[in-house]
Scaffold this motif. Structure first.
Motif, PDB file in Angstrom:
ATOM      1  N   ALA A  21      48.762  99.684 105.518  1.00  0.00           N
ATOM      2  CA  ALA A  21      49.566  98.463 105.355  1.00  0.00           C
ATOM      3  C   ALA A  21      49.977  98.232 103.896  1.00  0.00           C
ATOM      4  N   PRO A  22      49.069  98.363 102.915  1.00  0.00           N
ATOM      5  CA  PRO A  22      49.500  98.174 101.524  1.00  0.00           C
ATOM      6  C   PRO A  22      50.542  99.210 101.083  1.00  0.00           C
ATOM      7  N   ALA A  23      50.456 100.420 101.613  1.00  0.00           N
ATOM      8  CA  ALA A  23      51.448 101.445 101.274  1.00  0.00           C
ATOM      9  C   ALA A  23      52.823 101.033 101.783  1.00  0.00           C
ATOM     10  N   PHE A  24      52.869 100.491 102.992  1.00  0.00           N
ATOM     11  CA  PHE A  24      54.151 100.020 103.519  1.00  0.00           C
ATOM     12  C   PHE A  24      54.700  98.885 102.659  1.00  0.00           C
ATOM     13  N   GLU A  25      53.837  97.948 102.290  1.00  0.00           N
ATOM     14  CA  GLU A  25      54.278  96.826 101.461  1.00  0.00           C
ATOM     15  C   GLU A  25      54.844  97.317 100.135  1.00  0.00           C
ATOM     16  N   ARG A  26      54.164  98.267  99.508  1.00  0.00           N
ATOM     17  CA  ARG A  26      54.622  98.803  98.225  1.00  0.00           C
ATOM     18  C   ARG A  26      55.959  99.523  98.401  1.00  0.00           C
ATOM     19  N   ALA A  27      56.066 100.355  99.431  1.00  0.00           N
ATOM     20  CA  ALA A  27      57.308 101.093  99.673  1.00  0.00           C
ATOM     21  C   ALA A  27      58.461 100.138  99.958  1.00  0.00           C
ATOM     22  N   LEU A  28      58.203  99.116 100.740  1.00  0.00           N
ATOM     23  CA  LEU A  28      59.233  98.132 101.058  1.00  0.00           C
ATOM     24  C   LEU A  28      59.701  97.420  99.790  1.00  0.00           C
ATOM     25  N   GLY A  29      58.762  97.004  98.954  1.00  0.00           N
ATOM     26  CA  GLY A  29      59.119  96.340  97.708  1.00  0.00           C
ATOM     27  C   GLY A  29      59.950  97.230  96.792  1.00  0.00           C
ATOM     28  N   LEU A  30      59.566  98.491  96.676  1.00  0.00           N
ATOM     29  CA  LEU A  30      60.319  99.426  95.846  1.00  0.00           C
ATOM     30  C   LEU A  30      61.714  99.669  96.416  1.00  0.00           C
ATOM     31  N   ALA A  31      61.790  99.870  97.730  1.00  0.00           N
ATOM     32  CA  ALA A  31      63.084 100.120  98.364  1.00  0.00           C
ATOM     33  C   ALA A  31      64.020  98.932  98.168  1.00  0.00           C
ATOM     34  N   ARG A  32      63.481  97.749  98.320  1.00  0.00           N
ATOM     35  CA  ARG A  32      64.301  96.545  98.147  1.00  0.00           C
ATOM     36  C   ARG A  32      64.770  96.410  96.694  1.00  0.00           C
ATOM     37  N   ALA A  33      63.867  96.618  95.750  1.00  0.00           N
ATOM     38  CA  ALA A  33      64.208  96.469  94.336  1.00  0.00           C
ATOM     39  C   ALA A  33      65.212  97.512  93.864  1.00  0.00           C
ATOM     40  N   MET A  34      65.138  98.707  94.448  1.00  0.00           N
ATOM     41  CA  MET A  34      65.985  99.803  93.975  1.00  0.00           C
ATOM     42  C   MET A  34      67.184 100.077  94.874  1.00  0.00           C
ATOM     43  N   GLY A  35      67.293  99.334  95.955  1.00  0.00           N
ATOM     44  CA  GLY A  35      68.393  99.592  96.881  1.00  0.00           C
ATOM     45  C   GLY A  35      68.254 100.930  97.583  1.00  0.00           C
ATOM     46  N   ALA A  36      67.014 101.347  97.804  1.00  0.00           N
ATOM     47  CA  ALA A  36      66.745 102.652  98.411  1.00  0.00           C
ATOM     48  C   ALA A  36      66.676 102.556  99.931  1.00  0.00           C
ATOM     49  N   ARG A  37      66.912 103.674 100.553  1.00  0.00           N
ATOM     50  CA  ARG A  37      66.737 103.816 101.991  1.00  0.00           C
ATOM     51  C   ARG A  37      65.247 104.061 102.231  1.00  0.00           C
TER      52      ARG A  37
END
Length: 153
Positions: A25-41
């Motif tokens: 779960a924390p890995a998903f949260e981190r990935a989601l935050g990074l994707a949102r901040a960077m405009g990543a897929r």
């Protein structure tokens, strides 16, 4: 090996692996935050191992196919809320359900999808448990062709 992003400080495609455990779960949260901040897929991956034929014993013909359909359906149902959550946060996201040893499947999916970053959770096992069970995260770090971020569960 993945292509380098145009701006080396920005990831364009992030693959996050989940085993649906609390540790992922924390890995998903981190990935989601990074994707949102960077405009990543964001590719949200779950890998499962096919059941060995020996485990099926003298099961009727078609039992493996029925088992596989059920496992895939259950995993897809568990991936969908994660993908929906990412999309609701404005992140382009896709579920990815693959078979194989988790570390190998994650590394191969990252290569095929040209991920700029892989995010995986760690269970934090130590001592005999880590020796006996190994570490999927450690094997992904060792074999991925792109940066890997581990997030402790």
């Amino acid at each position: 090996m993945s292509e380098a992003p145009a701006d080396p400080r920005v990831f364009r495609r992030i693959l996050v692996a989940t085993d649906f455990s609390p540790a992922s779960a924390p890995a998903f949260e981190r990935a989601l935050g990074l994707a949102r901040a960077m405009g990543a897929r964001l590719d949200v991956l779950h890998a499962y191992q096919e059941r060995a034929l020996a485990e099926l014993g003298y099961a009727p013909v078609g039992s493996f196919d029925a088992w596989d359909r059920e496992v895939r359906a259950q995993a897809a149902a568990r991936l969908e809320p994660l993908v929906a959550r990412a999309r609701a946060a404005g992140v382009e996201a896709e579920p990815l359900l693959v078979t194989g040893f988790p570390d190998e499947a994650i590394v191969e999916a990252a290569r095929q999808r040209r991920a700029d970053l892989v995010v995986v959770g760690t269970h934090g096992r130590r001592g005999a448990a880590r020796v006996m069970l190994g570490s999927v995260a450690a094997r992904v770090v060792a074999n991925a062709g792109c940066p890997v971020l581990t997030e402790r569960g």
